[in-house]
Design an enzyme around this catalytic site. Structure first.
Site, PDB file in Angstrom:
ATOM      1  N   SER A 253     -44.853   4.330  19.701  1.00 26.35           N
ATOM      2  CA  SER A 253     -46.060   3.689  19.170  1.00 26.35           C
ATOM      3  C   SER A 253     -46.138   2.257  19.677  1.00 26.35           C
ATOM      4  O   SER A 253     -45.206   1.754  20.308  1.00 26.35           O
ATOM      5  CB  SER A 253     -46.057   3.714  17.643  1.00 26.35           C
ATOM      6  OG  SER A 253     -45.188   2.708  17.166  1.00 26.35           O
ATOM      7  N   LYS A 254     -47.240   1.617  19.348  1.00 25.71           N
ATOM      8  CA  LYS A 254     -47.503   0.280  19.885  1.00 25.71           C
ATOM      9  C   LYS A 254     -46.405  -0.720  19.538  1.00 25.71           C
ATOM     10  O   LYS A 254     -46.201  -1.693  20.248  1.00 25.71           O
ATOM     11  CB  LYS A 254     -48.849  -0.230  19.377  1.00 25.71           C
ATOM     12  CG  LYS A 254     -49.987   0.411  20.128  1.00 25.71           C
ATOM     13  CD  LYS A 254     -51.278  -0.348  19.932  1.00 25.71           C
ATOM     14  CE  LYS A 254     -52.401   0.377  20.652  1.00 25.71           C
ATOM     15  NZ  LYS A 254     -53.560   0.618  19.835  1.00 25.71           N
ATOM     16  N   ARG A 255     -45.700  -0.478  18.426  1.00 19.53           N
ATOM     17  CA  ARG A 255     -44.677  -1.471  18.082  1.00 19.53           C
ATOM     18  C   ARG A 255     -43.506  -1.436  19.066  1.00 19.53           C
ATOM     19  O   ARG A 255     -42.710  -2.362  19.120  1.00 19.53           O
ATOM     20  CB  ARG A 255     -44.230  -1.315  16.624  1.00 19.53           C
ATOM     21  CG  ARG A 255     -43.232  -0.241  16.370  1.00 19.53           C
ATOM     22  CD  ARG A 255     -43.067   0.041  14.894  1.00 19.53           C
ATOM     23  NE  ARG A 255     -42.695   1.413  14.728  1.00 19.53           N
ATOM     24  CZ  ARG A 255     -41.459   1.856  14.762  1.00 19.53           C
ATOM     25  NH1 ARG A 255     -40.461   1.016  14.930  1.00 19.53           N
ATOM     26  NH2 ARG A 255     -41.194   3.136  14.604  1.00 19.53           N
ATOM     27  N   HIS A 256     -43.387  -0.376  19.854  1.00 20.19           N
ATOM     28  CA  HIS A 256     -42.320  -0.325  20.857  1.00 20.19           C
ATOM     29  C   HIS A 256     -42.734  -0.992  22.170  1.00 20.19           C
ATOM     30  O   HIS A 256     -41.900  -1.324  22.997  1.00 20.19           O
ATOM     31  CB  HIS A 256     -41.946   1.136  21.168  1.00 20.19           C
ATOM     32  CG  HIS A 256     -41.474   1.891  19.966  1.00 20.19           C
ATOM     33  ND1 HIS A 256     -42.230   2.861  19.363  1.00 20.19           N
ATOM     34  CD2 HIS A 256     -40.333   1.779  19.255  1.00 20.19           C
ATOM     35  CE1 HIS A 256     -41.566   3.334  18.317  1.00 20.19           C
ATOM     36  NE2 HIS A 256     -40.417   2.694  18.235  1.00 20.19           N
TER      37      HIS A 256
END
Ligand code: GLU
Length: 491
Positions: A253-256
């Site tokens: 996801s975007k947090r990665h």
């Protein structure tokens, strides 16, 4: 082109093209290439609320940028169009009616409230919910009553209870107990098809022979096979790819980091590197050579060898691979790609030739193109800030080196633009300078160069020094040397 092999990528435009969808598209594309088949792009935009034109454009642009060109699709057309689901709404009711007529489907008049109640009941009884078939055998009178009330029916597929077995190209034999599925809706009461229905009708009419997609669709596959069977259509081959997980093994996801292809491109990943990297998520080259073009991968590609397990998206490996591509890329092409990342500089200060040379001598440490921004400030402007190298320049060594360096610079010839003309002489003079000072004062060659580099760039590390001097030209080199001497000479 073989008519037998037809594959497709069918993205839903509810976001920018995800890197996982890009991989699915790639594996379909590779299979088509390898088998001399046809690669189809279909836009599945039946969810009007989540569909946006900008996402459709992004999907087109990203696939094209990755080199995954389709043979048939919304823009290029083809024999089995239209290739956008929202333009196919008049097709689905016909097939739903066919299923109704043959007894494979039935009208469901249940309201949302009634269905909610059924679901709650199942939760209360700790049972998995399946539709009660309440509407399967309603009487004519009841039906008329519903119509009078103004109700509109959905259409449900009547699931035959059996063990359904199919041979997945990636996962091998898969078995399902269809009694756990429940009669599912194929047409909503508003007259639009559900995903599972539209996808079968489209794949059938578009003569798709092999469906390669993410394993998040496995639970849909038995429903789709049942529909094919009810329609008397040929069931395509299925191949379900493992998922792509983040390094911490959670869903990517975007947090990665970036997840949309266009975001990777914005950060300065090369599409050639991206597509090469993505191919390695689940597939391995037979010769162990990981850096390969899509064409080379297509030669070597065997769908049955795709790993059935999940793959980890290692950003570090992608960075390494991107660096490899940057290092070997054609310099003109690389310069074109790098220009957008240099917007904070006045590029008109450098000729195209100098810009290319700057890229050539600064590309080595780059992992993504945007890194270059911080590596090149000293190629621009007249002077450079010396705060970071003040201490180094305050030494006796720097004083001696810069005095001699200034003398050399004054002796170097220039053309009408003030650019140095004899690169070899500069190279040799600097080599002599290092050797002399080593002999005379015992300065290490690299210390001598540090002093020059500090004066000219304001840094202790950076690109090839001769290259920098050639790009800057005499005026800037003299100005910066004299400026640095204010520190070395303490004036
Ligand atoms: N539209 C579906 C999705 O974006 C793909 C359907 C399929 O491949 O069968 O997930």
């Amino acid at each position: 082109m073989s008519d037998d092999i037809r594959v497709r990528i069918a993205p839903s435009p509810s976001g920018n093209l995800h890197i996982g969808t890009a991989r699915t598209a790639l594996f379909n594309y590779l299979y088509a290439k390898k088998m001399n088949g046809t690669f189809v792009l279909r836009i599945e935009d039946t969810d009007a609320e989540r569909t946006k034109q900008e996402y459709i454009d992004n999907i087109f642009d990203s696939l094209k940028a990755l080199g995954l060109n389709w043979d048939e699709g919304p823009d290029v057309g083809g024999e089995y169009g239209p290739y956008t689901q929202s333009e196919r709404f008049d097709i689905y009711p016909k097939y739903a009616q066919m299923l109704l007529d043959k007894g494979y489907a039935y009208e469901c008049w249940c309201t949302n409230e009634e269905l909610e109640q059924e679901k709650e009941e199942a939760v209360k009884n700790k049972q998995a919910y399946v539709y009660s078939r309440k509407c399967l055998n309603i009487t004519k009178e009841q039906r008329e009553q519903y119509i009078k009330e103004g109700r509109k029916p959905a259409i449900r597929f009547k699931v035959e209870h059996k063990e359904l077995v199919f041979n997945d190209m990636v996962k091998g034999e898969l078995k399902f107990d269809t009694s756990l599925i429940g009669d599912f809706v194929i047409m909503k009461s508003n007259g639009t098809p559900t995903y599972n229905f539209a996808v079968v009708i489209d794949d059938m009419l578009m003569k798709i022979s092999h469906i390669i997609r993410g394993e998040d669709h496995i639970s849909n596959t038995p429903k789709q096979i049942l529909i094919y069977e009810a329609l008397g259509a040929k069931v395509p081959e299925f191949g379900h790819l493992g998922m792509i997980l983040a390094p911490d093994r959670s869903k990517l996801s975007k947090r990665h980091g970036a997840t949309a292809v266009s975001d990777f491109v914005k950060e300065g990943y090369l599409t050639d590197a991206l597509i090469n990297f993505v191919a390695l998520l689940g597939w391995a080259p037979s010769d162990g050579q990981e850096i390969k073009t899509v064409d080379e991968i297509a030669q070597d590609f065997r769908i049955h060898e795709i790993s059935s397990s999940n793959s980890i998206f290692e950003y570090d490996k992608l960075n390494w691979m991107n660096g490899q591509y940057i290092k070997k890329m054609d310099i003109k092409k690389l310069t074109d790609m790098i220009i957008p990342f240099l917007s904070k500089y006045d590029l008109s200060e450098l000729s195209r030739e100098k810009l290319e040379r700057m890229v050539l001598i600064t590309r080595e440490p780059l992992t993504v193109l945007k890194d270059i921004e911080d590596d090149v400030p000293y190629f621009f402007g007249k002077n450079v800030p010396l705060d970071e190298v003040k201490e180094l320049l305050s030494s006796e060594l720097s004083k001696n080196v810069l005095t001699k360096f200034l003398e050399l610079v004054n002796g170097w010839e220039t053309d009408g633009n003030g650019d140095f003309t004899d690169e070899e002489k500069i190279h040799n003079d600097l080599a002599d300078l290092r050797a002399d000072f080593k002999e005379k004062f015992g300065y290490k060659p690299k210390e001598t160069m540090w002093a020059i580099r500090a004066a000219i760039t304001g840094r202790t590390r950076g690109a090839d020094m001769v290259g920098i001097l050639m790009i800057l030209g005499k005026d800037k080199v003299l100005l910066r040397t004299k400026n640095a001497q204010k520190i070395t000479l303490g004036v």
